[in-house]
Design an enzyme around this catalytic site. Structure first.
Site, PDB file in Angstrom:
ATOM      1  N   ASP A  53       0.808  -1.214   0.000  1.00 25.20           N
ATOM      2  CA  ASP A  53       0.000   0.000   0.000  1.00 25.20           C
ATOM      3  C   ASP A  53       0.838   1.260   0.000  1.00 25.20           C
ATOM      4  OD1 ASP A  53      -2.461  -1.037   0.031  1.00 25.20           O
ATOM      5  OD2 ASP A  53      -2.751  -0.939   2.201  1.00 25.20           O
ATOM      6  N   LYS A  75      -3.400   3.352  -2.568  1.00 22.65           N
ATOM      7  CA  LYS A  75      -4.616   4.149  -2.575  1.00 22.65           C
ATOM      8  C   LYS A  75      -4.239   5.421  -1.844  1.00 22.65           C
ATOM      9  CE  LYS A  75      -7.139   0.615  -0.781  1.00 22.65           C
ATOM     10  NZ  LYS A  75      -8.343   0.103  -0.150  1.00 22.65           N
ATOM     11  N   MET A 191      -7.633   9.442   9.582  1.00 24.91           N
ATOM     12  CA  MET A 191      -8.280   9.934   8.350  1.00 24.91           C
ATOM     13  C   MET A 191      -9.206  11.122   8.617  1.00 24.91           C
ATOM     14  SD  MET A 191      -9.240   6.249   6.634  1.00 24.91           S
ATOM     15  CE  MET A 191      -9.674   5.387   8.141  1.00 24.91           C
TER      16      MET A 191
HETATM   17  N1  SAH Z   1      -3.938   0.487   9.345  1.00 24.81           N
HETATM   18  C1  SAH Z   1      -3.379   1.802   9.524  1.00 24.81           C
HETATM   19  C2  SAH Z   1      -4.377   2.906   9.313  1.00 24.81           C
HETATM   20  C3  SAH Z   1      -4.905   2.997   7.912  1.00 24.81           C
HETATM   21  S1  SAH Z   1      -6.067   4.282   7.720  1.00 24.81           S
HETATM   22  C4  SAH Z   1      -2.733   1.886  10.914  1.00 24.81           C
HETATM   23  O1  SAH Z   1      -2.892   0.984  11.721  1.00 24.81           O
HETATM   24  O2  SAH Z   1      -2.049   2.871  11.177  1.00 24.81           O
HETATM   25  C5  SAH Z   1      -5.076   5.561   7.043  1.00 24.81           C
HETATM   26  C6  SAH Z   1      -4.878   6.675   8.034  1.00 24.81           C
HETATM   27  O3  SAH Z   1      -3.934   6.284   9.002  1.00 24.81           O
HETATM   28  C7  SAH Z   1      -4.331   7.955   7.465  1.00 24.81           C
HETATM   29  O4  SAH Z   1      -5.332   8.739   6.864  1.00 24.81           O
HETATM   30  C8  SAH Z   1      -3.773   8.613   8.695  1.00 24.81           C
HETATM   31  O5  SAH Z   1      -4.795   9.183   9.470  1.00 24.81           O
HETATM   32  C9  SAH Z   1      -3.239   7.425   9.454  1.00 24.81           C
HETATM   33  N2  SAH Z   1      -1.809   7.200   9.227  1.00 24.81           N
HETATM   34  C10 SAH Z   1      -1.220   6.106   8.762  1.00 24.81           C
HETATM   35  N3  SAH Z   1       0.128   6.236   8.752  1.00 24.81           N
HETATM   36  C11 SAH Z   1       0.380   7.463   9.249  1.00 24.81           C
HETATM   37  C12 SAH Z   1       1.564   8.190   9.527  1.00 24.81           C
HETATM   38  N4  SAH Z   1       2.790   7.689   9.280  1.00 24.81           N
HETATM   39  N5  SAH Z   1       1.448   9.415  10.063  1.00 24.81           N
HETATM   40  C13 SAH Z   1       0.246   9.953  10.353  1.00 24.81           C
HETATM   41  N6  SAH Z   1      -0.903   9.318  10.093  1.00 24.81           N
HETATM   42  C14 SAH Z   1      -0.844   8.085   9.565  1.00 24.81           C
END
Ligand code: SAH
Length: 530
Positions: A53, A75, A191
């Site tokens: 991803d 995405k 998000m």
């Molecule tokens: N499965 C992922 C989340 C996916 S949803 C997890 O456990 O982290 C995607 C959202 O995750 C993004 O829109 C943001 O809000 C957050 N996100 C993921 N990686 C990030 C990062 N390195 N820094 C800040 N927000 C992050």
């Protein structure tokens, strides 16, 4: 049927049977490639297919076998999806059915807002075997790397994770704001950047104190991390003014105030500094790893590609009579590496070097020699060709036979000085420096962008090849491009090549080693030597 025949038949049947595939949903962690689990990394190391991803760190892909198929199904918020969730599900099932070991690499934890549940349901429905490996979710990483303990005995005993992605115009929300607003001490919203004004409004409307502190952290745990702080009242404007875009997390709660004292990640001396590392591909890792440890964002550019010498004619002849030499001088790491490779290829090894004394130009070269089983007899106090020449002259070289295995176009100062003092010197080329063509456009774009803080040079050839790659048409254009860029040179010879080309040197360590160079760069940015 005799037992042995039966056994052979069973074995034949087994080899005819198709290997069953399996899909591993692996949490890649939040961004820092070091935050993947040991199990996750091991699975990537034996994957045949990796489906990854946008939020999974690309650096993790280097663990995959060379022949693994790497499929990007990124995405990115706002951009039209290249693969729909259905496409991805079908892809996973197909690869599993084809008998492949598939790693489905997902940012953070696969089961936290990652649609991992849906993917696994599909695999189950299709009868495809699967396993799930959890990951460090971005909420905890963002909090930790922003200096915010997500829970704390003095402030909160509860934390809730929620999505801010819900359509705000939806009549009925899956989020019960009236319960959530004051129901959990710390709230972390994934998000939520687009809907931030509505989210804070909902929280305040439902009883959360408008003065509650809020942090927003973008690209958490990566060198691009940026965080801003405000309150429920102010944060929407703060984020707008700072132009913070996704991916980012919103952390709401009193714990955010602790950042004032325990912010550690963004306080590291090289944090947010973009540093260009120009070394050979083989040797960049020590410098890059060291700078990254202090928070630097390293851009690695290989300006030199080291290749074995075209011809080993000289060395091959001399190898036969090593015992006639009084000294063998190693002036670079590559000199050591390619000399020993050739020696080994002839069935020889360190035992054949017991005649001559061995000198190394510096500490790293001596360390490498030791790895090949040779303890250097001489390391000069100044780690340059001149320093080495001086130390040898002190010992007297008249009439001595000296062999120097080194690069094809090395500097002549060492052999010439020794010859001048009456030594018999043989230079044996064992490798060649070739400029690298690729990456040229990317490198230039980084400088045009004006975001590079520093360039590091570890030899004169890296300077020359860098200038070739940057391709400025005039001296003025070069000056303009590098006007705000600092330059670090490992030693006086490299520094001279920099100044000979009309540029200035800002950082130069006293000792010509990579660790000393890293320390000088850290000191420079910590203000110790400015
Ligand atoms: N499965 C992922 C989340 C996916 S949803 C997890 O456990 O982290 C995607 C959202 O995750 C993004 O829109 C943001 O809000 C957050 N996100 C993921 N990686 C990030 C990062 N390195 N820094 C800040 N927000 C992050």
């Amino acid at each position: 049927m005799p037992c042995s025949v039966k056994f052979v038949l069973i074995m034949e049947e087994k080899t005819k049977m198709k290997k069953t595939g399996k899909v591993y949903l692996v949490g890649a962690g939040p961004g820092d490639p070091g935050l993947i689990t040991v199990r996750g990394k091991r699975l990537i190391e034996r994957a045949e297919v990796v489906v990854y991803d946008f939020l999974a760190s690309k650096k993790l892909l280097k663990h995959a076998p060379k022949d693994a198929e790497l499929i990007y199904v990124g995405k990115k918020g706002g951009v039209k999806h290249t693969f729909s969730q259905e496409d991805i599900n079908t892809m996973l099932v197909d690869h599993a059915r084809a008998g492949k070991t598939v790693v489905r690499l997902k940012g953070g934890d696969p089961f936290i807002f990652g649609r991992g549940g849906e993917e696994v349901e599909e695999l189950h429905a299709a009868g495809a075997p699967f396993e799930v490996v959890p990951g460090v979710t971005s909420a905890t990483a963002a909090a930790t790397y922003a200096g915010i303990p997500i829970t704390h005995r003095d402030y909160t005993a509860t934390v809730a994770f929620l999505t801010g992605h819900e359509d705000p115009t939806k009549e009925t929300s899956n989020i019960d704001w009236s319960k959530l607003s004051t129901g959990a001490g710390t709230l972390v919203v994934y998000m939520g950047i687009k809907n931030l004004p509505i989210i804070v409004e909902n929280l305040v409307k439902n009883g959360r104190d408008p003065k509650t502190p809020v942090a927003v952290v973008r690209w958490a745990s990566t060198p691009e991390q940026r965080s801003v702080v405000g309150t429920l009242e102010t944060i929407a404007d703060v984020v707008k003014d700072a132009d913070i875009k996704p991916p980012a997390l919103i952390i709401v709660g009193e714990v955010v105030n602790l950042r004032n004292t325990i912010d550690w990640y963004e306080k590291r001396p090289l944090f947010s500094k973009k540093i260009v590392v120009t070394r050979t591909r083989e040797q960049a890792s020590e410098l890059v790893a060291g700078l990254e440890e202090f928070g630097a964002n390293c851009l690695e550019y290989s300006t030199i590609n080291i290749q074995p010498a075209d011809s080993y004619e000289v060395l091959d002849e001399e190898i036969e009579r090593l015992n006639e030499y009084h000294w063998i001088l190693f002036t670079s790491l590559n000199g050591v590496k390619y000399f020993f490779e050739r020696l080994y290829s002839k069935g020889m090894d360190a035992r054949d070097l017991k005649g001559p004394d061995i000198a190394a130009v510096g500490k790293s070269t001596a360390d490498l020699l030791l790895r090949y089983g040779v303890n250097a007899d001489l390391i000069p106090s100044t780690f340059t060709g001149e320093g080495l020449a001086e130390s040898l002259l002190d010992q007297g070289v008249e009439g001595r036979n000296i062999l120097i295995p080194r690069g094809l176009h090395g500097r002549e100062i060492l052999p010439e000085t020794l010859r001048g003092a009456g030594a018999q010197v043989t230079v044996a080329p064992v490798y060649e420096n070739c400029p690298v063509e690729g990456d040229k456009e990317n490198l230039r774009a980084e400088f045009d962008d004006g975001k590079v803080s520093m360039i590091t040079f570890t030899s004169s050839s890296t300077v020359r090849n860098f200038l070739g790659m940057i391709d400025a048409e005039t001296q003025e254009e070069l000056q303009e491009l590098l006007s705000r860029v600092k330059i670090a040179a490992i030693g006086p010879i490299t520094a001279k090549t920099v100044t000979d080309n009309g540029l200035h040197v800002d950082v130069q360590p006293e000792e010509f080693t990579i660790p000393a160079m890293i320390q000088s760069i850290v000191d420079y940015y910590s203000g110790d030597s400015e």
